[in-house]
Design a protein around this motif. Sequence first.
Motif, PDB file in Angstrom:
ATOM      1  N   ILE A  65      14.635 -30.469 -15.035  1.00 57.71           N
ATOM      2  CA  ILE A  65      13.830 -29.414 -14.418  1.00 57.71           C
ATOM      3  C   ILE A  65      14.693 -28.160 -14.460  1.00 57.71           C
ATOM      4  N   THR A  66      14.169 -27.094 -15.023  1.00 53.09           N
ATOM      5  CA  THR A  66      14.925 -25.853 -15.197  1.00 53.09           C
ATOM      6  C   THR A  66      14.422 -24.789 -14.231  1.00 53.09           C
ATOM      7  N   ILE A  67      15.357 -24.146 -13.547  1.00 51.81           N
ATOM      8  CA  ILE A  67      15.057 -22.979 -12.715  1.00 51.81           C
ATOM      9  C   ILE A  67      15.721 -21.787 -13.394  1.00 51.81           C
ATOM     10  N   ARG A  68      14.933 -20.779 -13.778  1.00 49.59           N
ATOM     11  CA  ARG A  68      15.501 -19.699 -14.586  1.00 49.59           C
ATOM     12  C   ARG A  68      14.770 -18.378 -14.359  1.00 49.59           C
ATOM     13  N   SER A  69      15.385 -17.313 -14.844  1.00 49.78           N
ATOM     14  CA  SER A  69      14.779 -15.987 -14.821  1.00 49.78           C
ATOM     15  C   SER A  69      13.620 -15.912 -15.811  1.00 49.78           C
ATOM     16  N   SER A  70      12.670 -15.035 -15.506  1.00 54.16           N
ATOM     17  CA  SER A  70      11.514 -14.851 -16.392  1.00 54.16           C
ATOM     18  C   SER A  70      11.823 -13.961 -17.591  1.00 54.16           C
ATOM     19  N   THR A  71      13.001 -13.348 -17.630  1.00 48.24           N
ATOM     20  CA  THR A  71      13.365 -12.526 -18.786  1.00 48.24           C
ATOM     21  C   THR A  71      13.321 -13.367 -20.061  1.00 48.24           C
ATOM     22  N   PRO A  72      12.687 -12.876 -21.121  1.00 49.25           N
ATOM     23  CA  PRO A  72      12.620 -13.665 -22.371  1.00 49.25           C
ATOM     24  C   PRO A  72      14.009 -13.954 -22.938  1.00 49.25           C
ATOM     25  N   ASP A  73      14.137 -15.096 -23.597  1.00 50.61           N
ATOM     26  CA  ASP A  73      15.415 -15.476 -24.204  1.00 50.61           C
ATOM     27  C   ASP A  73      15.942 -14.413 -25.153  1.00 50.61           C
ATOM     28  N   SER A  74      15.043 -13.695 -25.818  1.00 50.55           N
ATOM     29  CA  SER A  74      15.462 -12.691 -26.803  1.00 50.55           C
ATOM     30  C   SER A  74      16.264 -11.551 -26.178  1.00 50.55           C
ATOM     31  N   GLN A  75      16.150 -11.360 -24.856  1.00 47.82           N
ATOM     32  CA  GLN A  75      16.876 -10.297 -24.166  1.00 47.82           C
ATOM     33  C   GLN A  75      18.120 -10.808 -23.437  1.00 47.82           C
ATOM     34  N   LEU A  76      18.400 -12.091 -23.576  1.00 47.23           N
ATOM     35  CA  LEU A  76      19.495 -12.716 -22.839  1.00 47.23           C
ATOM     36  C   LEU A  76      20.542 -13.253 -23.808  1.00 47.23           C
ATOM     37  N   TRP A 111      18.798 -31.413 -13.058  1.00 50.50           N
ATOM     38  CA  TRP A 111      18.433 -30.043 -12.694  1.00 50.50           C
ATOM     39  C   TRP A 111      19.282 -29.078 -13.516  1.00 50.50           C
ATOM     40  N   ARG A 112      18.653 -28.038 -14.030  1.00 55.23           N
ATOM     41  CA  ARG A 112      19.354 -26.992 -14.780  1.00 55.23           C
ATOM     42  C   ARG A 112      19.073 -25.632 -14.128  1.00 55.23           C
ATOM     43  N   LEU A 113      20.129 -24.912 -13.782  1.00 48.96           N
ATOM     44  CA  LEU A 113      20.028 -23.544 -13.261  1.00 48.96           C
ATOM     45  C   LEU A 113      20.449 -22.598 -14.372  1.00 48.96           C
ATOM     46  N   GLN A 114      19.588 -21.657 -14.708  1.00 50.74           N
ATOM     47  CA  GLN A 114      19.826 -20.852 -15.906  1.00 50.74           C
ATOM     48  C   GLN A 114      19.415 -19.399 -15.675  1.00 50.74           C
ATOM     49  N   PHE A 115      20.278 -18.490 -16.060  1.00 48.79           N
ATOM     50  CA  PHE A 115      19.985 -17.057 -15.979  1.00 48.79           C
ATOM     51  C   PHE A 115      19.663 -16.625 -14.548  1.00 48.79           C
TER      52      PHE A 115
END
Length: 206
Positions: A65-76, A111-115
């Motif tokens: 289960i990933t919890i992450r920012s909504s910013t697209p991967d292309s901008q990260l 659990w994965r915490l990302q961005f």
Amino acid sequence: SVVVLSACVLGWTVTASAATLTVNAGGDLQAAIDAAKPGDTILLQAGATFAGSFKLPAKGGTAYITIRSSTPDSQLPPPGTRITPTQAPLLAKIKTTTGTAIRTAAGANYWRLQFLEIAPGNATASVTLIEFGIADAGQSTLSSVPHHLILDRSYVHGDPSFGARRGIALNSGDAQVIDSWISDIKLVATDTQAIAVTVTPVNDNA
């Protein structure tokens, strides 16, 4: 088919295999965490602040289960590239109000915490910001040890002036901190740790 259930601040997009749970500013992050199933993604509005102390429960399964920012991967930053504080505006912010910002329940896994940017909400809070497992009697059996936990390309920091007690406590199995930036973990006349490991299973590579 795709089913969309939405409210003004929190919505679910469900497919046959996984769901994307979107939490916008003012939404209930803990409700999304509790509702998520293995393989789901919890998408947090970039730049929004989610205040509280959030618990990652045991879900079972072997899909993250990933919890992450909504910013697209292309901008990260891509995999293999470290996040930096200059990219903080692209991240979703989790700020603790009391105690730990993110902690695991007994037996929590995958659990994965990302961005994410994770920080104290109180400038004078002497806290551990992330607890992947605990070092007490509540985690006394192998089945209670959290495992398969990832912090990926996230910015974890204390208050620039006051600091914080600890960035991440890794009292868990198979835990990874990847390409993340940890800073301002400091206090006056007190031991502090960016990453602290107190107890882990014997046959573990945390």
